[in-house]
Write an enzyme that holds these catalytic residues in place. Structure first.
Site, mmCIF file in Angstrom:
data_model
loop_
_atom_site.group_PDB
_atom_site.id
_atom_site.type_symbol
_atom_site.label_atom_id
_atom_site.label_comp_id
_atom_site.label_asym_id
_atom_site.label_seq_id
_atom_site.Cartn_x
_atom_site.Cartn_y
_atom_site.Cartn_z
ATOM 1 N N ASP A 97 67.808 49.626 15.654
ATOM 2 C CA ASP A 97 68.015 50.244 14.352
ATOM 3 C C ASP A 97 69.490 50.009 13.985
ATOM 4 O OD1 ASP A 97 67.858 52.116 12.135
ATOM 5 O OD2 ASP A 97 68.898 53.541 13.454
ATOM 6 N N ASP A 103 71.485 51.902 10.940
ATOM 7 C CA ASP A 103 72.203 53.099 10.471
ATOM 8 C C ASP A 103 72.096 54.228 11.484
ATOM 9 O OD1 ASP A 103 73.085 52.231 7.791
ATOM 10 O OD2 ASP A 103 70.927 51.912 7.544
HETATM 11 C C1 XBP Z 1 68.490 54.304 7.344
HETATM 12 C C2 XBP Z 1 68.373 54.797 5.995
HETATM 13 C C3 XBP Z 1 68.879 54.005 4.929
HETATM 14 C C4 XBP Z 1 70.261 54.187 4.419
HETATM 15 C C5 XBP Z 1 70.311 53.659 3.023
HETATM 16 O O1 XBP Z 1 67.411 54.800 8.123
HETATM 17 O O2 XBP Z 1 67.758 55.806 5.754
HETATM 18 O O3 XBP Z 1 68.040 54.343 3.890
HETATM 19 O O4 XBP Z 1 70.635 55.545 4.406
HETATM 20 O O5 XBP Z 1 69.981 52.324 2.955
HETATM 21 P P1 XBP Z 1 67.131 54.146 9.544
HETATM 22 P P2 XBP Z 1 69.509 51.663 1.560
HETATM 23 O O6 XBP Z 1 68.430 54.163 10.305
HETATM 24 O O7 XBP Z 1 66.129 55.079 10.187
HETATM 25 O O8 XBP Z 1 66.596 52.750 9.330
HETATM 26 O O9 XBP Z 1 70.157 52.421 0.448
HETATM 27 O O10 XBP Z 1 69.974 50.227 1.636
HETATM 28 O O11 XBP Z 1 68.003 51.776 1.485
HETATM 29 MG MG MG Z 2 68.970 55.201 12.070
#
Ligand code: XBP
Ligand code: MG
Length: 247
Positions: free
Chosen positions: A8, A10
């Site tokens: 993953d 973020d």
């Molecule tokens: C990551 C997210 C993303 C970012 C925003 O979730 O929720 O939506 O906050 O990204 P995870 P975008 O780590 O579970 O994948 O605005 O580009 O969608």
């Molecule tokens: Mg995440």
């Protein structure tokens, strides 16, 4: 036998949300002349919904329901999100959002050990490059054989779809891979795809339910290469569901 690591982005590779995505959403709202301000507390709640466009829609439903009645609502969400991505990419490309401890070392050691690498994220694909290149160098994206990101699957995490999409392109069964996540939504997605999962909670996700994770660690700094195969074996011995936490 461990063949690949699926990350993953973020929260896992970098703590991007509070000082990255949140700031970029607010900059986009401001630029559009909207009085929407997502403070840290509100953002913690909005993080229940993954995906930027989905998060904006969720916020409007809860806090600005009249905005959803506009005939051009969906176009406005897409426009706002496009502006948000521009702001996020500029921030990330400036090097302002560092990787979490241990990430660069683990990627290096995994590559040296011949493990294949992939990404399974909800965020927009352009954001991944903008985030990784300042920390890992211009070739970093080529280290990842498959990058599953954004809208390539319609159902975002906690649905398992993005992990299934990545596994199919790697041509590997879930039992040959380890996933790395930071959140309950992410863990649900990886477990749903049958993947043993190492969780490193981040600021926003500490305290969530990580039941089923193979390991829950403060950071990837603590991980040595032999741990990875050992964790996969423990998970395999316990079946695809109901992984015990070994740490
Ligand atoms: C990551 C997210 C993303 C970012 C925003 O979730 O929720 O939506 O906050 O990204 P995870 P975008 O780590 O579970 O994948 O605005 O580009 O969608
Ligand atoms: Mg995440």
């Amino acid at each position: 036998m461990l063949r690949a690591l699926i990350f993953d982005v973020d929260g896992t590779l970098s703590d991007t949300e509070r000082d990255g995505h949140r700031v970029a959403f607010n900059a986009a709202f401001d630029e559009a002349g909207l009085d929407w301000e997502w403070d840290e507390e509100l953002y913690a709640e909005l993080l229940d919904v993954t995906g930027g466009k989905e998060r904006i829609t969720h916020f409007v439903g809860l806090h600005r329901p009249e905005f959803a009645l506009r005939p051009d609502f969906h176009e406005r969400v897409v426009e706002l999100h496009r502006a948000k991505t521009r702001h996020y990419m500029a921030l990330a490309a400036s090097g302002a959002i560092p990787l979490r401890p241990g990430v660069a070392r683990l990627l290096d050691e995994a590559r040296a050990a011949g493990l294949r690498l992939a990404i399974a994220t909800t965020t927009t694909p352009e954001n991944v490059a903008a985030l990784l290149l300042p920390s890992l160098g211009p070739n970093a994206l080529s280290w990842f054989e498959v990058v599953g990101a954004g809208d390539v699957v319609p159902a975002k995490k906690p649905a398992p779809d993005i992990y299934l999409w990545v596994l199919e392109r790697l041509g590997l069964p879930a039992g040959a891979c380890l996933a790395f996540e930071d959140s309950e939504n992410g863990l649900k997605a990886s477990l749903g795809a049958g993947l043993a999962t190492v969780v490193t909670p981040c600021d926003y996700t500490r305290g969530q339910d990580f039941n089923g994770a193979t390991a829950v660690l403060d950071s990837l700094e603590e991980v040595a290469m032999p741990d990875l195969q050992a964790w996969l074996s423990v998970a395999a011995a316990n079946g695809p569901q109901g992984f015990p936490s070994v740490i």
